[in-house]
Design an enzyme around this catalytic site. Structure first.
Site, PDB file in Angstrom:
ATOM      1  N   HIS A  17       0.906  -1.192   0.005  1.00 22.30           N
ATOM      2  CA  HIS A  17       0.067   0.022  -0.029  1.00 22.30           C
ATOM      3  C   HIS A  17       0.842   1.274  -0.082  1.00 22.30           C
ATOM      4  CE1 HIS A  17      -4.042   1.707   1.178  1.00 22.30           C
ATOM      5  NE2 HIS A  17      -3.218   2.686   1.067  1.00 22.30           N
ATOM      6  N   HIS A  19       1.251   4.849  -2.266  1.00 25.18           N
ATOM      7  CA  HIS A  19       0.319   5.764  -3.374  1.00 25.18           C
ATOM      8  C   HIS A  19       1.707   6.592  -4.181  1.00 25.18           C
ATOM      9  CE1 HIS A  19      -3.794   5.621  -2.140  1.00 25.18           C
ATOM     10  NE2 HIS A  19      -3.234   5.304  -0.975  1.00 25.18           N
ATOM     11  N   ASP A  21       1.222   8.945  -6.130  1.00 22.78           N
ATOM     12  CA  ASP A  21       1.242  10.558  -5.961  1.00 22.78           C
ATOM     13  C   ASP A  21       1.196  11.024  -4.513  1.00 22.78           C
ATOM     14  OD1 ASP A  21      -1.252   9.006  -5.398  1.00 22.78           O
ATOM     15  OD2 ASP A  21      -2.631  10.744  -5.707  1.00 22.78           O
ATOM     16  N   GLY A 179     -10.160   7.780  -1.391  1.00 23.33           N
ATOM     17  CA  GLY A 179     -10.678   8.924  -1.329  1.00 23.33           C
ATOM     18  C   GLY A 179     -11.655   8.916  -0.239  1.00 23.33           C
ATOM     19  N   HIS A 206      -9.886   0.413  -0.059  1.00 20.35           N
ATOM     20  CA  HIS A 206      -9.594   1.424   1.281  1.00 20.35           C
ATOM     21  C   HIS A 206     -10.927   1.350   2.063  1.00 20.35           C
ATOM     22  CE1 HIS A 206      -6.409   3.223  -0.879  1.00 20.35           C
ATOM     23  NE2 HIS A 206      -6.103   4.089   0.303  1.00 20.35           N
ATOM     24  N   GLU A 209     -10.836   3.252   7.442  1.00 17.37           N
ATOM     25  CA  GLU A 209      -9.833   4.257   7.784  1.00 17.37           C
ATOM     26  C   GLU A 209     -10.495   5.435   8.626  1.00 17.37           C
ATOM     27  OE1 GLU A 209      -8.044   5.885   4.291  1.00 17.37           O
ATOM     28  OE2 GLU A 209      -6.229   6.612   5.456  1.00 17.37           O
ATOM     29  N   ASP A 297       1.994   4.120   2.956  1.00 12.49           N
ATOM     30  CA  ASP A 297       0.859   5.097   2.407  1.00 12.49           C
ATOM     31  C   ASP A 297       1.204   6.141   1.472  1.00 12.49           C
ATOM     32  OD1 ASP A 297      -2.021   5.173   1.878  1.00 12.49           O
ATOM     33  OD2 ASP A 297      -2.422   6.281   3.907  1.00 12.49           O
TER      34      ASP A 297
HETATM   35 ZN   LIG Z   1      -4.042   4.561   0.909  1.00  9.66          ZN
END
Ligand SMILES: [Zn+2]
Length: 359
Positions: A17, A19, A21, A179, A206, A209, A297
């Site tokens: 996991h 990202h 970006d 998101g 996801h 969270e 993350d």
């Molecule tokens: Zn994430």
């Protein structure tokens, strides 16, 4: 071998996991912004910009945390931008001792300057392939797999699921939704998950969270996800009793089915999913033998690396090498690549790597 940042960097690691970006080098954000004429950056030198990202992400709100991505995605709208970010991402992971990485991003957020969804994926994968070559030459081989994410507030999830299936076997390993979680339950994207299942394709979600148990319940029971992105709020279904922790229906199902939890300690604290590292349920879940994995993350926003995440867990919960090896094998067992390749990395890379460190 004592557990230090330097020694943990030598240990083979697997991340599920991370990202794309959320892991740019601050200097690259500045370079690419200058190249494409993006003038909204909140700072003009690399150190100040790095600090800004960390501070903005430290606010304790997932929504505020997600705002930081407006700046990173703004500079990832061109073939060269995507390629460079992907290349540097994998090189940075490899340099940190990561031997297997699944890096995700949302192609729909990279269409502002005219690239098509397929072109976005093509250029990103080209960057990963270049870095695999460079990392192997540098003596730090890494295998990188790309996951395609759909944004949960948008309505393109089926299209992204189709894109994932179209690019599988060419470097794309699976699908995800991400998101703002509250108000956008996973079942809103049921058609995309049904499409993935019908095509025998991998996906994670996801869930658990920013929002609690109902989100996890939907993700596993309605959508049939193979892994949970974070899933940290599974603790809402674990209560204390005189005979020890008692698991509810969903928690039992997640543990029985060996559904991996993609836990991201620093990020979980930053977004307010858990109050502090000391109160992170990582250790409780590990002791209850959930399939826990350690993840980054967003390395830029959390100013972190896989080694730093592991060191934080070592410092907080007193883990040793055999624990770190178990978490790494948990991740590798849960990878979205073919079973023989998972086994090969476990047997030929991870186990020998930890055997050296264990002495
Ligand atoms: Zn994430």
């Amino acid at each position: 071998m004592p557990l230090t940042l330097a020694s943990i960097r030598q240990a083979p690691k697997a991340v599920l996991h991370d990202h794309l970006d959320g892991g740019l080098r601050p200097g690259t954000v500045l370079d690419l912004a200058a190249q494409c004429g993006y003038d909204q950056l909140p700072a003009q030198d690399a150190d100040a910009l790095g600090n800004w990202f960390r501070d903005a992400a430290d606010s304790g709100s997932l929504e505020r945390y997600l705002e930081t991505f407006a700046h990173t995605t703004a500079v990832m709208q061109t073939a060269e931008g995507l390629r460079r970010v992907a290349r540097e991402c994998a090189l940075d992971l490899a340099e940190d001792g990561v031997v297997y990485a699944e890096v995700r991003f949302a192609p729909e957020q990279h269409l502002q300057r005219g690239l098509s969804l397929d072109e976005v994926v093509e250029h990103t994968l080209a960057g990963f392939r270049e870095s695999e070559q460079l990392a192997a030459e540098a003596g730090t081989p890494i295998r990188v797999v790309c996951l395609l994410t759909a944004m949960r507030h948008a309505a393109r999830s089926l299209e992204i699921a189709e894109l994932t299936v179209r690019w599988r076997d060419r470097g794309v390993g699976g699908f995800d939704i991400a998101g703002a979680e509250a108000g956008y339950p996973p079942s809103r994207h049921l058609d995309a998950f049904e499409y993935m299942r019908a095509n025998c394709a991998h996906f994670t979600i996801h869930a658990g969270e920013a929002f609690g148990l109902p989100s996890i319940h939907e993700a596993v029971a309605f959508c049939g996800c193979e892994r949970l992105g974070h899933g940290v709020r599974i603790t809402d279904d674990i209560t204390d009793s005189e005979s020890g922790p008692k698991l509810g229906l969903v928690a039992n199902y997640v543990r029985d089915q060996r559904i991996p939890l993609e836990l991201c300690p620093s990020s979980n604290v930053q977004t307010g999913a858990v109050p502090s590292l000391e109160k992170h349920p990582f250790d409780l879940l590990a002791r209850l033998r959930f399939r826990v994995t350690v993840n980054t993350d967003n390395r830029l926003m959390s100013d972190t690396t896989m080694s730093r995440e592991m060191l934080k867990l070592v410092d907080t919960f007193g883990y040793g090498w055999s624990d770190l090896e178990r978490f790494t094998i948990n991740a590798m067992k849960s990878a979205f690549i073919a079973f023989p390749e998972r086994l090969r990395i476990i047997d030929e890379v991870i186990k020998p790597g930890y055997a050296v460190l264990l002495g």
